[in-house]
Design an enzyme around this catalytic site. Structure first.
Site, mmCIF file in Angstrom:
data_model
loop_
_atom_site.group_PDB
_atom_site.id
_atom_site.type_symbol
_atom_site.label_atom_id
_atom_site.label_comp_id
_atom_site.label_asym_id
_atom_site.label_seq_id
_atom_site.Cartn_x
_atom_site.Cartn_y
_atom_site.Cartn_z
ATOM 1 N N HIS A 243 0.145 -1.151 5.901
ATOM 2 C CA HIS A 243 -0.846 -1.693 4.959
ATOM 3 C C HIS A 243 -1.600 -2.910 5.481
ATOM 4 C CE1 HIS A 243 0.190 1.204 2.037
ATOM 5 N NE2 HIS A 243 1.194 0.589 1.448
ATOM 6 N N GLU B 277 -2.442 6.707 -3.716
ATOM 7 C CA GLU B 277 -3.189 5.992 -2.685
ATOM 8 C C GLU B 277 -4.012 6.997 -1.881
ATOM 9 O OE1 GLU B 277 -0.175 3.554 -0.533
ATOM 10 O OE2 GLU B 277 1.082 4.267 -2.189
ATOM 11 N N HIS C 140 -3.783 0.243 -4.418
ATOM 12 C CA HIS C 140 -2.333 0.405 -4.528
ATOM 13 C C HIS C 140 -1.784 0.096 -5.920
ATOM 14 C CE1 HIS C 140 1.828 0.524 -3.139
ATOM 15 N NE2 HIS C 140 1.421 0.799 -1.914
#
Length: 362
Positions: free
Chosen positions: A113, A324, A184
């Site tokens: 991420h 996501e 997210h």
């Protein structure tokens, strides 16, 4: 930021808290038809989303915290805009045009991420805000977390009259780079803190998924969902086959389980319907459209009841799920996966739309 934008920000924003000496601002937008959202500049993050049930009663359907200190102290990524690269890259390395790049590693030996100081940890500016929309912007410098190129970033959230939340993430670059921005939020359509999501019914327009190894890294395979717990081609409760899943993530987390995998979405290119969710008790329904080729469906198997959510509501394992939308995980190192390459002169644009409705009132 121009004078008009500064005035809009001052008129619409409130101070949510202080992070590393910087004010974190919060804005609330609404569509006048029951939907209301709160967003903060820390990570261009969605912190609250109020949605009516079948009887018109509203509940906050995304997981989060009440304070900036709680957001800063955890790596749950609740509601955040993540990047440059959402999901995992094995070893934090990739080769681009013959040049090997090494990224910050923040999950064991791997990159997740965007790294330890990804987009989710940035304090974004508010570019514009109206009654039903807000635009955040920030900059990612050349070499940040190991990624080449300076990038200007935008994240736009809009509530529409027909009860949709539209999220658009955009970026450019001064050098060829990777870009795979991810939103997210964790959803629980019964209301955040109301227990697990195992009774939510889900349908995913996907016939294939990408399996992972024990470090939750994509293996490079693309397998059929048919006859497996990954088959959501028809409505199915999240918990229906969850106990049949192979155990993964044991080398990273003390406890795990559940779904944390990428589905290869049917159709495309362009914005298309890909996921439907129904929560039977409240009657809330959610439909998601995306323009991306994949979606990471994560059912919070690594969340625990030690985590306290908003308004003193304790969270739990399987207390929410994420959707996501993305390029496939590990894509920089698998040539047969969709590319996340971004070249100078191009604009990265990632759009996702959540539409909300309900069953008929009882």
């Amino acid at each position: 930021m121009n004078t008009t934008a500064r005035k809009q920000e001052a008129d619409a924003a409130e101070v949510f808290g202080i992070y590393e000496g910087q004010e974190i601002l919060a804005v609330t937008i609404a569509n006048g038809n029951g939907l209301r959202a709160k967003l903060i500049t820390f990570g261009a993050r969605l912190t609250e989303l109020y949605v009516p049930d079948r009887n018109g009663d509203v509940a906050d359907v995304v997981l989060g915290f009440d304070t900036i200190d709680e957001y800063a102290a955890t790596d749950t990524y609740f509601g955040a805009t993540c990047g440059r690269y959402g999901n995992r890259i094995e070893g934090g390395r990739f080769v681009l045009d013959g040049v090997e790049h090494h990224l910050n590693v923040n999950e064991g030996a791997n990159h997740l991420h965007g790294g330890v100081q990804g987009f989710d940890r940035k304090v974004w500016d508010i570019e514009t805000v109206t009654a039903d929309s807000v635009v955040f912007r920030t900059t990612s410098e050349d070499g940040e977390m190991g990624f080449p190129g300076k990038s200007n970033l935008r994240a736009t959230y809009t509530l529409t009259a027909d009860n949709t939340l539209r999220i658009v993430m955009e970026a450019d670059t001064t050098k060829t780079t990777l870009m795979n921005m991810v939103h997210h939020s964790y959803f629980n359509l019964a209301g955040q803190g109301s227990g697990d999501v195992l009774r939510h019914d889900v349908r995913i327009s996907s016939r294939f998924y990408t399996p992972v190894d024990d470090e939750l890294l994509a293996t490079g395979e693309i397998l059929s969902v048919r006859g497996t717990p990954f088959d959501f081609t028809e409505f199915k409760a999240i918990g229906a086959d969850i106990d049949r899943l192979p155990s993964v993530g044991a080398t990273i987390f003390e406890a795990g389980g559940g779904y944390d995998h990428n589905w290869c979405l049917d159709g495309g290119p362009g914005l298309r319907r890909c996921i439907d969710v129904h929560e039977p008790v409240s009657g809330r329904r959610m439909t998601m459209h995306t323009m991306e080729p994949g979606v990471q469906f994560y059912t919070a198997g690594y969340l625990s009841d030690k985590v306290m959510g908003k308004k003193g509501k304790r969270l739990c394992k399987y207390g929410g799920f994420t959707l996501e939308t993305q390029k496939y995980p590990g894509s920089p190192n698998f040539s047969h996966f969709p590319s996340c390459r971004l070249d100078p002169g191009e604009t990265y644009r990632h759009e996702m739309v959540f539409s909300f409705g309900t069953d008929a009132a009882s």
